[in-house]
Design a protein around this motif. Structure first.
Motif, PDB file in Angstrom:
ATOM      1  N   HIS A 320       0.852  -1.206   0.000  1.00 48.40           N
ATOM      2  CA  HIS A 320       0.000   0.000   0.000  1.00 48.40           C
ATOM      3  C   HIS A 320       0.886   1.255   0.000  1.00 48.40           C
ATOM      4  N   PRO A 321       0.536   2.260  -0.820  1.00 50.89           N
ATOM      5  CA  PRO A 321       1.431   3.422  -0.962  1.00 50.89           C
ATOM      6  C   PRO A 321       1.710   4.177   0.340  1.00 50.89           C
ATOM      7  N   GLU A 322       0.840   4.033   1.328  1.00 46.93           N
ATOM      8  CA  GLU A 322       1.090   4.759   2.581  1.00 46.93           C
ATOM      9  C   GLU A 322       1.723   3.874   3.660  1.00 46.93           C
ATOM     10  N   ILE A 323       2.183   2.700   3.250  1.00 49.44           N
ATOM     11  CA  ILE A 323       2.775   1.761   4.218  1.00 49.44           C
ATOM     12  C   ILE A 323       4.275   1.617   3.979  1.00 49.44           C
ATOM     13  N   ARG A 324       5.028   1.601   5.075  1.00 44.27           N
ATOM     14  CA  ARG A 324       6.454   1.255   5.014  1.00 44.27           C
ATOM     15  C   ARG A 324       6.553  -0.211   5.410  1.00 44.27           C
ATOM     16  N   CYS A 325       6.914  -1.047   4.474  1.00 50.09           N
ATOM     17  CA  CYS A 325       7.013  -2.485   4.769  1.00 50.09           C
ATOM     18  C   CYS A 325       8.481  -2.875   4.870  1.00 50.09           C
ATOM     19  N   GLY A 410      -3.027  -1.913   3.733  1.00 49.25           N
ATOM     20  CA  GLY A 410      -2.868  -0.638   4.434  1.00 49.25           C
ATOM     21  C   GLY A 410      -3.612  -0.604   5.754  1.00 49.25           C
ATOM     22  N   LYS A 411      -4.111  -1.740   6.142  1.00 44.30           N
ATOM     23  CA  LYS A 411      -4.803  -1.876   7.434  1.00 44.30           C
ATOM     24  C   LYS A 411      -4.704  -3.332   7.865  1.00 44.30           C
ATOM     25  N   VAL A 412      -5.093  -3.597   9.077  1.00 43.14           N
ATOM     26  CA  VAL A 412      -5.051  -4.977   9.559  1.00 43.14           C
ATOM     27  C   VAL A 412      -5.933  -5.823   8.639  1.00 43.14           C
ATOM     28  N   ALA A 413      -5.358  -6.883   8.076  1.00 38.79           N
ATOM     29  CA  ALA A 413      -6.101  -7.646   7.069  1.00 38.79           C
ATOM     30  C   ALA A 413      -5.968  -9.149   7.294  1.00 38.79           C
ATOM     31  N   ASP A 414      -7.000  -9.844   6.882  1.00 35.66           N
ATOM     32  CA  ASP A 414      -7.021 -11.299   6.963  1.00 35.66           C
ATOM     33  C   ASP A 414      -6.451 -11.862   5.661  1.00 35.66           C
ATOM     34  N   PRO A 415      -5.388 -12.644   5.714  1.00 39.41           N
ATOM     35  CA  PRO A 415      -4.808 -13.166   4.468  1.00 39.41           C
ATOM     36  C   PRO A 415      -5.791 -14.042   3.685  1.00 39.41           C
TER      37      PRO A 415
END
Lengths: 423, 170
Positions: A320-325, A410-415
């Motif tokens: 996600h563009p607003e996430i630093r992974c 970009g948020k808590v997500a279920d794989p």
């Protein structure tokens, strides 16, 4: 009266026929470990004995991993104290470039064997229970004493047996199992006890998944988490070590403080919300919790199997563009293997960074410290207040699949809600 | 040993990350660590804590990391003794090893209000809340642990032992 595997190891290491929970015994140690945060204190305390040499340099391991490559001058000074002591004493030592996170590096180098007593000045030293060892974390002074004497004192812990039953869903890993368990029993649910992980689900569980579970036994307050020795352990040891070892097995009539059965059939990918590892929920039940950062790595989830799970989800996708992974291999070996398998390219193409091996962000050291009000999904092991940076930042613990899915969303997500690529 | 002081009260599960955040672990200097003690659970604690004060806390005090910097920071900040319902095991060992007095006394914790003054006698095994006048029995240390305390800390005990073994000249 029968004994548990923990009691058998402590009896053998203390030269006794039997031991009972509650007794204090002095045990010979097979391996004593310390790192760049805890070693300087250990070394200072060791020198108070007047001894010139550690009891056996081949049983003392020093691993710089928390704040190296040095993040500032003070960290560099700490690492230097440790490096000089290691060279002067001739202990086992893993330098940057040949090292990584202690609990990944030691097993890779065949240093942690079934039936051993292993102590480390790092609370996650309980990791080696995955290999049927008695292993536990201690403070710097206890480690200094063991470096001097080759022994340590242990109060024989009561054992609590956890029996995992049912059918393990394919996408549920060791991290989900241990978070779920801590959620059930609480952060002091196994205080000072030995958690014995057993049952039909465990019999089929990979060694890497077992490592993740043993690693986090401390988050339930346990002294150690230990697994039975089986064919999977034997195969793993054959791959990594030529050293002889003697596994232990719990007797059928061994005494347990408690037996807890856990059915895993309906388990969904787990997250632990701030600020305790016991605050567990199914990732699928967490809606619209936005995040700014994802950290994948650590002594809990920095192995090649973890990175493969992440790559399966990130392949062909974009962070996600607003996430630093931030993806951190647990060791130089893991980094090399990830590169050979093409995982590194998948991470970089997805817009993640792939860093040098370090504990860095897990404890708010560097390489991903959080600002006030920021939220991070992390495959590390603690979500205490301030752990990863500002005291008003939030950490959500999860396994690698949830972390990868969250990086994309970009948020808590279920794989389970995402497509999975075939690698 | 006997201690007397007013208490600062903390909840259950106080972890070592809030006792001394890892961002300050680049040093082993006790006074420097003390400047940041309890910073992430009670900002400003290091300024208000007075020499001789007591920490009262719930269950599982000192959970989390093995960092011995945690009891070192508490001790160097002037805290004379901790009364908690229970301790995380690594913190417990660390406190004993570095000579920070700790006692377990759940009832005294339940009854305590922040600011209450306590008297503690670790040899006789009691705690007294001077506001309420109520006394409590304290779980005694195992004799093995009493020996470490009597020696003045673990390394003092180890130093004595290696001298007796002849590994270090008297």
């Amino acid at each position: 009266m029968g004994m548990t595997m923990t009691e058998k190891i402590l009896a053998r290491a203390s030269g006794r026929e039997t031991v009972e929970p509650g007794e204090i015994v002095e045990v010979a140690v097979d391996l004593v470990m310390t790192n760049d945060i805890t070693a300087p204190l250990s070394i200072r305390e060791f020198k108070k004995t007047g001894l010139e040499r550690v009891f056996d340099p081949k049983k003392v391991v020093l691993v710089p991993d928390h704040f190296v490559p040095a993040k500032d001058i003070k960290s560099a000074e700490q690492a230097k104290i440790m490096r000089e002591f290691a060279h002067e004493q001739g202990t086992i030592y893993f330098e940057v470039g040949r090292a990584g996170i202690e609990h990944v590096v030691l097993p890779e180098n065949g240093l942690t064997l079934p039936g051993q007593v292993i102590i480390g000045a790092d609370s996650h030293s309980c990791t080696y229970g995955a290999f049927n060892a008695f292993s536990t974390g201690m403070g710097s002074t206890d480690i200094a004493a063991a470096m001097a004497l080759g022994t340590t004192w242990v109060r024989v812990p009561p054992s609590i047996k956890y029996v995992y039953k049912g059918t393990l869903p394919e996408d549920i890993g060791g991290k989900d199992l241990i978070l779920h368990t801590i959620g059930l029993i609480g952060v002091d649910g196994a205080l000072s006890a030995a958690m014995e992980f057993t049952g039909p689900v465990i019999d089929k569980l990979s060694i890497d998944d077992r490592i993740e579970m043993a690693n986090m036994a401390i988050e339930a307050g346990a002294k150690t988490g230990i697994f039975p020795f089986d064919e999977l352990t034997r195969e793993w040891m054959a791959q990594y070590s030529d050293n002889p070892y003697e596994p232990v097995f719990s007797d059928d009539d061994a005494t347990y403080q408690e037996v807890i059965e856990i059915d895993v059939t309906d388990l969904r990918p787990v997250v632990a919300l701030p600020h305790l590892p016991s605050n567990t929920h199914a990732a699928a039940d967490i809606h619209d919790m936005t995040i700014q950062q994802v950290v994948i790595g650590s002594c809990t989830n920095g192995r090649i199997s973890d990175l493969r799970e992440v790559a399966a989800i990130l392949k062909g996708q974009q962070v996600h563009p607003e996430i630093r992974c931030i993806i951190i291999p647990g060791s130089q070996e893991v980094a090399k293997q990830a590169t050979r398998e093409g995982l590194t390219d998948i991470f970089l193409d997805a817009g993640a960074i792939f860093s040098t091996s370090t504990c860095g962000p897990c404890l708010g050291g560097y390489m991903g410290v959080l600002a006030e009000g920021e939220r991070c999904v992390s495959t590390t092991n603690r979500n205490f207040r301030g752990r990863m940076g500002h005291r008003n930042a939030e950490i959500i613990l999860a396994g690698p699949r949830v972390a990868a899915a969250s990086a994309i969303a970009g948020k808590v997500a279920d794989p389970r809600a995402l497509p999975v690529a075939a690698i | 040993m006997r201690f007397q002081g007013k208490n600062w009260k903390f909840p259950d599960d106080v972890d070592t990350d809030v006792i001394i955040p890892a961002r300050y672990l680049m040093t082993t200097d006790a006074d420097e660590l003390a400047e940041h003690v309890m910073e992430d659970i009670d900002p400003g604690f290091s300024k208000k804590v007075q020499k001789g004060d007591i920490i009262v806390a719930g269950n599982n005090f000192g959970c989390g990391s093995s960092r011995e910097h945690a009891p070192i920071a508490i001790k160097a900040a002037g805290v004379s003794c901790i009364i908690a319902k229970s301790y995380a095991r690594i913190f417990y060992r660390n406190a004993i090893n570095i000579g920070l007095p700790i006692v377990e006394c759940p009832e005294a914790v339940d009854d305590a209000e922040e600011g209450d003054e306590f008297e503690i006698d670790t040899d006789e095994g009691w705690v007294r809340n001077t506001r309420t006048g109520k006394s409590y029995e304290v779980k005694p240390f195992d004799p093995f642990i009493q020996d470490i305390i009597a020696a003045g800390g673990l390394m003092e005990a180890v130093a004595k032992r290696v001298r007796e073994q002849g590994r270090v000249a008297e």
